[in-house]
Write a protein that holds these residues in place. Structure first.
Motif, mmCIF file in Angstrom:
data_model
loop_
_atom_site.group_PDB
_atom_site.id
_atom_site.type_symbol
_atom_site.label_atom_id
_atom_site.label_comp_id
_atom_site.label_asym_id
_atom_site.label_seq_id
_atom_site.Cartn_x
_atom_site.Cartn_y
_atom_site.Cartn_z
ATOM 1 N N ASN A 5 0.833 -1.200 0.000
ATOM 2 C CA ASN A 5 0.000 0.000 0.000
ATOM 3 C C ASN A 5 0.867 1.248 0.000
ATOM 4 O OD1 ASN A 5 -2.503 -1.322 0.061
ATOM 5 N ND2 ASN A 5 -2.305 -1.647 2.257
ATOM 6 N N LEU A 6 2.018 1.179 -0.625
ATOM 7 C CA LEU A 6 2.929 2.309 -0.638
ATOM 8 C C LEU A 6 2.350 3.463 -1.453
ATOM 9 C CD1 LEU A 6 6.380 0.550 -1.193
ATOM 10 C CD2 LEU A 6 5.407 1.380 0.950
ATOM 11 N N LYS A 7 2.632 4.687 -0.992
ATOM 12 C CA LYS A 7 2.210 5.889 -1.700
ATOM 13 C C LYS A 7 3.439 6.528 -2.338
ATOM 14 C CE LYS A 7 -1.573 6.831 1.453
ATOM 15 N NZ LYS A 7 -2.078 7.784 2.453
ATOM 16 N N LEU A 34 3.666 10.486 2.337
ATOM 17 C CA LEU A 34 4.106 9.697 1.195
ATOM 18 C C LEU A 34 5.211 8.751 1.620
ATOM 19 C CD1 LEU A 34 4.238 12.755 -1.178
ATOM 20 C CD2 LEU A 34 2.520 10.925 -1.250
ATOM 21 N N ASP A 35 5.307 7.614 0.959
ATOM 22 C CA ASP A 35 6.325 6.624 1.299
ATOM 23 C C ASP A 35 7.604 6.798 0.481
ATOM 24 O OD1 ASP A 35 4.787 5.023 3.223
ATOM 25 O OD2 ASP A 35 3.500 4.661 1.489
ATOM 26 N N VAL A 36 7.433 7.044 -0.807
ATOM 27 C CA VAL A 36 8.569 7.192 -1.722
ATOM 28 C C VAL A 36 8.295 8.402 -2.590
ATOM 29 C CG1 VAL A 36 9.945 6.116 -3.541
ATOM 30 C CG2 VAL A 36 8.912 4.680 -1.767
ATOM 31 N N VAL A 74 15.696 10.249 -4.612
ATOM 32 C CA VAL A 74 14.572 9.428 -4.168
ATOM 33 C C VAL A 74 14.567 9.507 -2.649
ATOM 34 C CG1 VAL A 74 13.528 7.141 -4.140
ATOM 35 C CG2 VAL A 74 14.787 7.901 -6.173
ATOM 36 N N LEU A 75 13.459 9.981 -2.096
ATOM 37 C CA LEU A 75 13.311 10.137 -0.658
ATOM 38 C C LEU A 75 12.397 9.040 -0.125
ATOM 39 C CD1 LEU A 75 13.787 13.034 -1.966
ATOM 40 C CD2 LEU A 75 12.875 13.928 0.158
ATOM 41 N N PHE A 76 12.747 8.502 1.030
ATOM 42 C CA PHE A 76 11.937 7.474 1.672
ATOM 43 C C PHE A 76 11.467 8.002 3.015
ATOM 44 C CE2 PHE A 76 14.979 5.261 -1.045
ATOM 45 C CZ PHE A 76 14.132 4.460 -1.792
ATOM 46 N N ILE A 138 7.666 -2.005 -11.978
ATOM 47 C CA ILE A 138 8.459 -0.810 -12.257
ATOM 48 C C ILE A 138 7.616 0.422 -11.975
ATOM 49 C CG2 ILE A 138 9.736 0.481 -13.999
ATOM 50 C CD1 ILE A 138 10.185 -2.213 -15.452
ATOM 51 N N ILE A 139 8.147 1.294 -11.134
ATOM 52 C CA ILE A 139 7.501 2.563 -10.810
ATOM 53 C C ILE A 139 8.401 3.665 -11.367
ATOM 54 C CG2 ILE A 139 6.608 4.066 -8.996
ATOM 55 C CD1 ILE A 139 5.262 1.341 -8.928
ATOM 56 N N CYS A 140 7.853 4.469 -12.291
ATOM 57 C CA CYS A 140 8.604 5.569 -12.905
ATOM 58 C C CYS A 140 8.018 6.896 -12.442
ATOM 59 C CB CYS A 140 8.494 5.528 -14.423
ATOM 60 S SG CYS A 140 9.165 4.059 -15.183
#
Length: 161
Positions: A5-7, A34-36, A74-76, A138-140
């Protein structure tokens, strides 16, 4: 199959050199839980990493441009703790590709800041790197600086063909 369920979000920040702007952007991103987050046009350099990680409060993976242009990151979110199994960062600050695992779900992440000139070679290079990654999920995100339809997707400026 992914059950996460990542945002995810993508944000062109147009430079984060100014500490007040950077803190405002980081606070805005935190508020949205947000997660990523893929960010583009960071204008970051190597010496920024430690301070920006401290201000963000958790992991950031950088691909630096210069202090006046380019740069992606990319921030986590805090507590996410992704396991990064593979990473490619562009030396010009134009893209990051990651294979990560979060909560037993695997993803390939692509953060892009495309050139603002027509440059098919750049996108072929990104694609060739992406082919070396293993994950099917793949998330772009990013600013591709690419217009598919000049009439629908662009207003003003110079029309380049």
């Amino acid at each position: 199959m992914v059950y996460s369920n990542l945002k995810f979000a993508s944000y062109n920040c147009r430079g984060l050199r100014n500490v007040d702007k950077r803190r405002m952007v980081f606070a805005y991103l935190h508020r949205h839980k947000l997660d990523v987050i893929f960010i583009q046009e960071t204008h970051s350099v190597l010496s920024d990493e430690r301070r920006w990680r401290t201000e963000w409060g958790h992991d950031i993976i950088f691909s630096h441009g210069t202090n006046t242009s380019k740069g992606v990151a990319v921030l986590f979110r805090a507590g996410l703790s992704p396991i990064v199994s593979k990473k490619i960062t562009d030396v010009h600050g134009r893209f990051i590709i990651l294979d990560i695992t979060v909560n037993n779900d695997s993803f390939t992440l692509l953060c892009v800041y495309g050139p603002n000139t027509d440059n098919a070679t750049f996108f072929h290079t990104v694609y060739n790197h992406l082919e070396r990654f293993q994950c099917d999920n793949i998330i772009c995100g990013g600013d591709f600086n690419f217009v598919f339809n000049l009439t629908l997707d662009k207003y003003g400026g110079v029309h380049q063909f």
